[in-house]
Design a protein around this motif. Structure first.
Motif, PDB file in Angstrom:
ATOM      1  N   LEU A  40       0.819  -1.231   0.000  1.00 54.93           N
ATOM      2  CA  LEU A  40       0.000   0.000   0.000  1.00 54.93           C
ATOM      3  C   LEU A  40       0.851   1.279   0.000  1.00 54.93           C
ATOM      4  O   LEU A  40       0.564   2.189  -0.778  1.00 54.93           O
ATOM      5  N   PRO A  41       1.901   1.360   0.826  1.00 52.00           N
ATOM      6  CA  PRO A  41       2.732   2.572   0.730  1.00 52.00           C
ATOM      7  C   PRO A  41       3.420   2.735  -0.628  1.00 52.00           C
ATOM      8  O   PRO A  41       3.502   3.857  -1.144  1.00 52.00           O
ATOM      9  N   THR A  42       3.863   1.643  -1.247  1.00 56.15           N
ATOM     10  CA  THR A  42       4.512   1.761  -2.563  1.00 56.15           C
ATOM     11  C   THR A  42       3.491   2.236  -3.598  1.00 56.15           C
ATOM     12  O   THR A  42       3.774   3.133  -4.403  1.00 56.15           O
ATOM     13  N   LEU A  43       2.304   1.664  -3.528  1.00 59.96           N
ATOM     14  CA  LEU A  43       1.242   2.061  -4.456  1.00 59.96           C
ATOM     15  C   LEU A  43       0.848   3.524  -4.231  1.00 59.96           C
ATOM     16  O   LEU A  43       0.577   4.256  -5.190  1.00 59.96           O
ATOM     17  N   ALA A  44       0.857   3.948  -2.973  1.00 57.74           N
ATOM     18  CA  ALA A  44       0.521   5.346  -2.669  1.00 57.74           C
ATOM     19  C   ALA A  44       1.551   6.285  -3.303  1.00 57.74           C
ATOM     20  O   ALA A  44       1.194   7.338  -3.852  1.00 57.74           O
ATOM     21  N   ALA A  45       2.815   5.894  -3.258  1.00 56.49           N
ATOM     22  CA  ALA A  45       3.871   6.726  -3.859  1.00 56.49           C
ATOM     23  C   ALA A  45       3.686   6.790  -5.373  1.00 56.49           C
ATOM     24  O   ALA A  45       3.841   7.847  -5.992  1.00 56.49           O
ATOM     25  N   VAL A  46       3.332   5.649  -5.969  1.00 55.77           N
ATOM     26  CA  VAL A  46       3.110   5.594  -7.418  1.00 55.77           C
ATOM     27  C   VAL A  46       1.911   6.476  -7.801  1.00 55.77           C
ATOM     28  O   VAL A  46       1.982   7.270  -8.741  1.00 55.77           O
ATOM     29  N   LYS A  47       0.835   6.350  -7.016  1.00 54.71           N
ATOM     30  CA  LYS A  47      -0.371   7.146  -7.311  1.00 54.71           C
ATOM     31  C   LYS A  47      -0.113   8.635  -7.143  1.00 54.71           C
ATOM     32  O   LYS A  47      -0.783   9.458  -7.767  1.00 54.71           O
ATOM     33  N   ALA A  48       0.840   8.985  -6.268  1.00 50.38           N
ATOM     34  CA  ALA A  48       1.154  10.403  -6.061  1.00 50.38           C
ATOM     35  C   ALA A  48       2.173  10.902  -7.085  1.00 50.38           C
ATOM     36  O   ALA A  48       2.642  12.037  -7.006  1.00 50.38           O
TER      37      ALA A  48
ATOM     38  N   ALA B 294      12.667  -1.437  -4.570  1.00 54.25           N
ATOM     39  CA  ALA B 294      13.395  -2.619  -4.078  1.00 54.25           C
ATOM     40  C   ALA B 294      12.385  -3.697  -3.711  1.00 54.25           C
ATOM     41  O   ALA B 294      12.615  -4.885  -3.921  1.00 54.25           O
ATOM     42  N   ASN B 295      11.250  -3.266  -3.169  1.00 53.54           N
ATOM     43  CA  ASN B 295      10.193  -4.147  -2.662  1.00 53.54           C
ATOM     44  C   ASN B 295       9.487  -4.891  -3.811  1.00 53.54           C
ATOM     45  O   ASN B 295       8.380  -4.563  -4.206  1.00 53.54           O
ATOM     46  N   LYS B 296      10.175  -5.919  -4.335  1.00 49.39           N
ATOM     47  CA  LYS B 296       9.652  -6.634  -5.506  1.00 49.39           C
ATOM     48  C   LYS B 296       8.320  -7.303  -5.222  1.00 49.39           C
ATOM     49  O   LYS B 296       7.490  -7.461  -6.113  1.00 49.39           O
ATOM     50  N   GLU B 297       8.096  -7.707  -3.948  1.00 45.08           N
ATOM     51  CA  GLU B 297       6.849  -8.411  -3.622  1.00 45.08           C
ATOM     52  C   GLU B 297       5.635  -7.542  -3.946  1.00 45.08           C
ATOM     53  O   GLU B 297       4.583  -8.058  -4.355  1.00 45.08           O
ATOM     54  N   ALA B 298       5.762  -6.228  -3.747  1.00 47.27           N
ATOM     55  CA  ALA B 298       4.639  -5.316  -4.030  1.00 47.27           C
ATOM     56  C   ALA B 298       4.256  -5.392  -5.508  1.00 47.27           C
ATOM     57  O   ALA B 298       3.071  -5.428  -5.854  1.00 47.27           O
ATOM     58  N   LEU B 299       5.257  -5.443  -6.389  1.00 47.64           N
ATOM     59  CA  LEU B 299       4.975  -5.493  -7.825  1.00 47.64           C
ATOM     60  C   LEU B 299       4.473  -6.873  -8.241  1.00 47.64           C
ATOM     61  O   LEU B 299       3.585  -6.998  -9.092  1.00 47.64           O
TER      62      LEU B 299
ATOM     63  N   MET C  60       1.575  -0.960 -12.550  1.00 48.36           N
ATOM     64  CA  MET C  60       2.114  -0.399 -13.788  1.00 48.36           C
ATOM     65  C   MET C  60       1.120   0.602 -14.407  1.00 48.36           C
ATOM     66  O   MET C  60       1.524   1.645 -14.915  1.00 48.36           O
ATOM     67  N   GLN C  61      -0.175   0.277 -14.315  1.00 46.82           N
ATOM     68  CA  GLN C  61      -1.189   1.207 -14.862  1.00 46.82           C
ATOM     69  C   GLN C  61      -1.208   2.513 -14.065  1.00 46.82           C
ATOM     70  O   GLN C  61      -1.290   3.599 -14.634  1.00 46.82           O
ATOM     71  N   GLU C  62      -1.109   2.395 -12.741  1.00 50.52           N
ATOM     72  CA  GLU C  62      -1.124   3.607 -11.903  1.00 50.52           C
ATOM     73  C   GLU C  62       0.125   4.450 -12.169  1.00 50.52           C
ATOM     74  O   GLU C  62       0.068   5.679 -12.144  1.00 50.52           O
ATOM     75  N   ALA C  63       1.247   3.785 -12.402  1.00 47.46           N
ATOM     76  CA  ALA C  63       2.488   4.528 -12.683  1.00 47.46           C
ATOM     77  C   ALA C  63       2.315   5.344 -13.960  1.00 47.46           C
ATOM     78  O   ALA C  63       2.663   6.522 -14.017  1.00 47.46           O
ATOM     79  N   GLU C  64       1.730   4.712 -14.975  1.00 48.47           N
ATOM     80  CA  GLU C  64       1.555   5.413 -16.243  1.00 48.47           C
ATOM     81  C   GLU C  64       0.544   6.557 -16.105  1.00 48.47           C
ATOM     82  O   GLU C  64       0.784   7.682 -16.529  1.00 48.47           O
ATOM     83  N   LYS C  65      -0.553   6.225 -15.428  1.00 53.24           N
ATOM     84  CA  LYS C  65      -1.632   7.213 -15.279  1.00 53.24           C
ATOM     85  C   LYS C  65      -1.163   8.455 -14.512  1.00 53.24           C
ATOM     86  O   LYS C  65      -1.551   9.572 -14.820  1.00 53.24           O
ATOM     87  N   ASN C  66      -0.318   8.249 -13.522  1.00 56.62           N
ATOM     88  CA  ASN C  66       0.069   9.354 -12.637  1.00 56.62           C
ATOM     89  C   ASN C  66       1.480   9.882 -12.908  1.00 56.62           C
ATOM     90  O   ASN C  66       2.038  10.614 -12.099  1.00 56.62           O
TER      91      ASN C  66
END
Ligand code: NAD
Ligand code: MG
Length: 398
Positions: free
Chosen positions: A109-117, A124-129, A137-143
């Motif tokens: 959730l924190p990694t996704l929050a950073a991506v969304k922001a 480094a946290n490969k498990e999140a991906l 990946m979609q959120e990274a592109e969108k934001n």
């Protein structure tokens, strides 16, 4: 202008290396926020040295760190707690760069929050991906987030890809003349152990990696080769490439950190001494280069570069990961969650080293596949897989 850095998992091995790199570049970077889960004294030391504005700990450690910071007269540091605190700092308006270095699903959730922001996210946290691949990946592109790989292999691949590579619509293999990615693996501490030796491996032996000094969980993952399995899935998402075009190559010296092969017969490799400061510095400053204390590679120092295919009989975890990404949907989430439970059970003496892939295989077969198209589904199946794995461990323990 100095850039503000938030380090999720500052007390860990990647956290250590990140702080080491940042300490060399204080004119460019400020440590804005740090987080830790267990080692509060270490977090206090980090606060003393780097003077962050915010620190995040579990709720039950809040009082302890408050007293210790007061004792050192560090009264201006804001103390936040739990996932809410992690998400808050990862997406804070003053933060430019987020190092995602929490281990396991706790970092999702924190990694996704950073991506969304829309931050520069050093992953480094490969498990999140692995858990949330398409969504992340979609959120990274969108934001417009810049998701840069810190895992040494993926950082190497990134360095060997065309500088303007584009994963947006087509597979990179089709659009950029890439024939395959060669993902290197050290083979771990048991590369030459017999199948019967593996039955008696202890947690201390599994955590002693020949080339890298890392946290306990990733060390066990390296020993089972599940780390390479997670990295295979990580590579498919990061570079939009099909798993059949990612070949795992065991390279015990860990000098080449991965390679990219092109259709014209070229193979590009990134090489260096095995030290995470290099990929961290690369991801921090990209497209620029900054100094680290890592010595340059000395090619006259008796370096042999050996390569061999992985042994799937002794190390079945890698194949389980390949099957999970082939199946797609929720299976990579299930693989990751059951692996986290299995590694924890092994470290706590509840199961044998060789039971780790057996447990994961059991859970993968037990849970029906569904599309991983929402965070609720992902988190729900993470919980379900953990529960299924724990039930299996309990039934075997009786
Ligand atoms: P580590 O165990 O040394 O550190 C983990 C960090 O996460 C610590 O700061 C810890 O306090 C924090 N943490 C643990 N559980 C938490 C929880 N439930 N909630 C919040 N924080 C929690 O691990 P590491 O070796 O630094 O690895 C971190 C991540 O980086 C992992 O995903 C690993 O796969 C990846 N990685 C590590 C290396 C390496 O060389 N160490 C290399 C490539 C990728
Ligand atoms: Mg790696």
């Amino acid at each position: 202008m100095r850039q503000n850095v938030c380090i999720l998992g500052a007390t860990g091995s990647i956290g250590d290396s990140t702080l080491k790199v940042l300490a060399q570049h204080t004119a460019q970077y400020t440590v804005f926020a740090v987080t830790g889960y267990h080692r509060i004294d270490k977090l206090v030391e980090i606060c003393l040295t780097y003077r962050p504005k915010v620190v995040v700990v579990p709720q039950e450690k809040k009082q302890e760190i408050w007293q210790k910071l007061q004792h050192h007269n560090l009264v201006d540091i804001e103390i936040l707690s739990d996932e809410e605190g992690l998400v808050y700092i990862a997406s804070h308006a003053d933060v430019d760069i987020v190092m995602a270095a929490i281990v396991g699903a706790a970092g999702l959730l924190p990694t996704l929050a950073a991506v969304k922001a829309g931050k520069r996210v050093l992953l480094a946290n490969k498990e999140a991906l692995v858990m949330s691949g398409d969504i992340m990946m979609q959120e990274a592109e969108k934001n417009n987030a810049l998701l840069l790989p810190v895992d040494s292999e993926h950082n190497a691949i990134f360095q060997c890809l065309p500088h303007d590579y584009n994963t947006k619509n087509t597979e990179i293999s089709l659009s950029q003349g890439i024939s395959q990615i060669l993902l290197t693996a050290s083979g771990g501490p048991f590369l030459n152990s017999s199948a019967s030796d593996l039955e008696h491996v202890t947690p201390a032996q599994a955590c002693k990696h020949p080339n890298w000094s890392m946290g306990q969980k990733i060390s066990v993952d390296s020993a089972t080769l599940m780390n390479k399995g997670l990295e295979l899935i990580e590579a498919c998402h990061l570079f939009n490439i099909c798993e059949s075009k990612v070949t795992v190559v065991v390279h015990p010296q860990s000098i080449i950190h991965s390679m990219v092969q092109y259709v014209d017969g070229s193979t590009l490799a990134q090489m260096g001494n095995p030290d995470m400061c290099t990929p961290i510095a690369h991801a921090l400053a990209w497209p620029k280069r900054i100094h680290t204390s890592v010595p340059a590679l000395d090619l006259f120092a008796n370096h042999h570069l050996d390569f061999q295919p992985p042994d799937h009989q002794r190390f079945p975890a890698l194949q389980l990961a390949r099957e999970a990404i082939q199946a797609g949907g929720i299976m990579p989430t299930v693989l990751n969650a059951s692996n986290e439970i299995a590694v924890d059970a092994f470290l706590n003496g509840k199961i044998k080293f060789t039971d780790i892939p057996k447990l994961i295989d059991f859970v993968l077969n037990k849970i029906d596949n569904v599309a991983a198209n929402s965070l609720d589904i992902i988190l729900g199946h993470d919980t379900l897989a953990r529960h299924t794995a724990n039930t299996y461990i309990q039934s075997k323990g009786q």
